[in-house]
Scaffold this motif. Structure first.
Motif, mmCIF file in Angstrom:
data_model
loop_
_atom_site.group_PDB
_atom_site.id
_atom_site.type_symbol
_atom_site.label_atom_id
_atom_site.label_comp_id
_atom_site.label_asym_id
_atom_site.label_seq_id
_atom_site.Cartn_x
_atom_site.Cartn_y
_atom_site.Cartn_z
ATOM 1 N N SER A 237 0.850 -1.188 0.000
ATOM 2 C CA SER A 237 0.000 0.000 0.000
ATOM 3 C C SER A 237 0.885 1.237 0.000
ATOM 4 N N ILE A 238 0.392 2.307 -0.557
ATOM 5 C CA ILE A 238 1.186 3.515 -0.685
ATOM 6 C C ILE A 238 1.191 4.333 0.601
ATOM 7 N N GLY A 239 0.033 4.547 1.178
ATOM 8 C CA GLY A 239 -0.051 5.413 2.343
ATOM 9 C C GLY A 239 0.130 4.675 3.661
ATOM 10 N N ASP A 240 0.445 5.427 4.675
ATOM 11 C CA ASP A 240 0.568 4.865 6.020
ATOM 12 C C ASP A 240 -0.793 4.662 6.682
ATOM 13 N N PHE A 241 -1.822 5.297 6.132
ATOM 14 C CA PHE A 241 -3.140 5.264 6.764
ATOM 15 C C PHE A 241 -4.163 4.491 5.962
ATOM 16 N N GLY A 242 -3.717 3.510 5.193
ATOM 17 C CA GLY A 242 -4.642 2.705 4.405
ATOM 18 C C GLY A 242 -4.387 2.838 2.925
ATOM 19 N N ASP A 243 -5.236 2.198 2.162
ATOM 20 C CA ASP A 243 -5.075 2.148 0.713
ATOM 21 C C ASP A 243 -5.406 3.472 0.051
ATOM 22 N N VAL A 244 -4.764 3.717 -1.092
ATOM 23 C CA VAL A 244 -5.150 4.804 -1.983
ATOM 24 C C VAL A 244 -6.169 4.193 -2.939
ATOM 25 N N VAL A 245 -7.407 4.695 -2.903
ATOM 26 C CA VAL A 245 -8.500 4.162 -3.707
ATOM 27 C C VAL A 245 -9.009 5.280 -4.607
ATOM 28 N N LEU A 246 -8.932 5.046 -5.925
ATOM 29 C CA LEU A 246 -9.288 6.080 -6.895
ATOM 30 C C LEU A 246 -10.039 5.468 -8.072
ATOM 31 N N GLY A 247 -10.723 6.325 -8.826
ATOM 32 C CA GLY A 247 -11.298 5.915 -10.099
ATOM 33 C C GLY A 247 -10.173 5.652 -11.084
ATOM 34 N N LEU A 248 -10.450 5.007 -12.182
ATOM 35 C CA LEU A 248 -9.418 4.590 -13.120
ATOM 36 C C LEU A 248 -8.587 5.758 -13.641
ATOM 37 N N ASP A 249 -9.222 6.794 -14.154
ATOM 38 C CA ASP A 249 -8.469 7.929 -14.701
ATOM 39 C C ASP A 249 -7.627 8.615 -13.628
ATOM 40 N N ASP A 250 -8.194 8.777 -12.439
ATOM 41 C CA ASP A 250 -7.435 9.389 -11.343
ATOM 42 C C ASP A 250 -6.275 8.501 -10.901
ATOM 43 N N ALA A 251 -6.480 7.192 -10.900
ATOM 44 C CA ALA A 251 -5.420 6.257 -10.514
ATOM 45 C C ALA A 251 -4.269 6.320 -11.518
ATOM 46 N N LEU A 252 -4.580 6.366 -12.803
ATOM 47 C CA LEU A 252 -3.531 6.462 -13.815
ATOM 48 C C LEU A 252 -2.766 7.781 -13.703
ATOM 49 N N ALA A 253 -3.484 8.868 -13.470
ATOM 50 C CA ALA A 253 -2.822 10.172 -13.287
ATOM 51 C C ALA A 253 -1.956 10.168 -12.031
ATOM 52 N N TYR A 254 -2.433 9.538 -10.969
ATOM 53 C CA TYR A 254 -1.674 9.439 -9.720
ATOM 54 C C TYR A 254 -0.361 8.687 -9.939
#
Length: 120
Positions: free
Chosen positions: A92-109
């Protein structure tokens, strides 16, 4: 009857129309994978994507090394994970749980890499 069906299938289907697919062109039937490919092409390429049982793995085309995974959730969003070279597993990326995003936002992230964990 079975012979005619086979002959029609060989001729290109029931209507007799043939579907031509170039040998060198990938056939992508998955919307998510096709969106990943399109996003990659918009940014100049270099990233490959493959679907596996846990989601979509993004890897470097030059080395084949994985760097990100998009794990789908039932709500249509994706958990974004990174490949840890130190632990040799998805993390997981964050210390406080998963980063959960929509597809386009996840790709941009992943492309922006604000946590410096994808493009090492």
């Amino acid at each position: 009857m079975g012979t005619r069906k086979t002959e029609r299938a060989k001729a290109g289907g029931a209507a007799g129309t043939a579907v031509s697919v170039a040998d060198d062109a990938p056939v992508i039937l998955d919307f998510v994978e096709s969106r990943i490919v399109a996003f990659n092409e918009q940014l100049g390429g270099g990233v490959g994507a493959r679907k596996d049982r846990h989601g979509y793995t993004l890897y470097r085309e030059d080395s084949g090394e994985p760097f990100a995974r998009l794990r789908p959730r039932p709500d249509g969003r994706f958990v974004v994970l990174y490949w840890s070279l130190f632990h040799e597993r998805w993390k997981s990326i964050g210390d406080f749980g998963d980063v959960v995003l929509g597809l386009d936002d996840a790709l941009a992230y992943i492309a922006d890499d604000p946590m410096n964990c994808f493009w090492f």
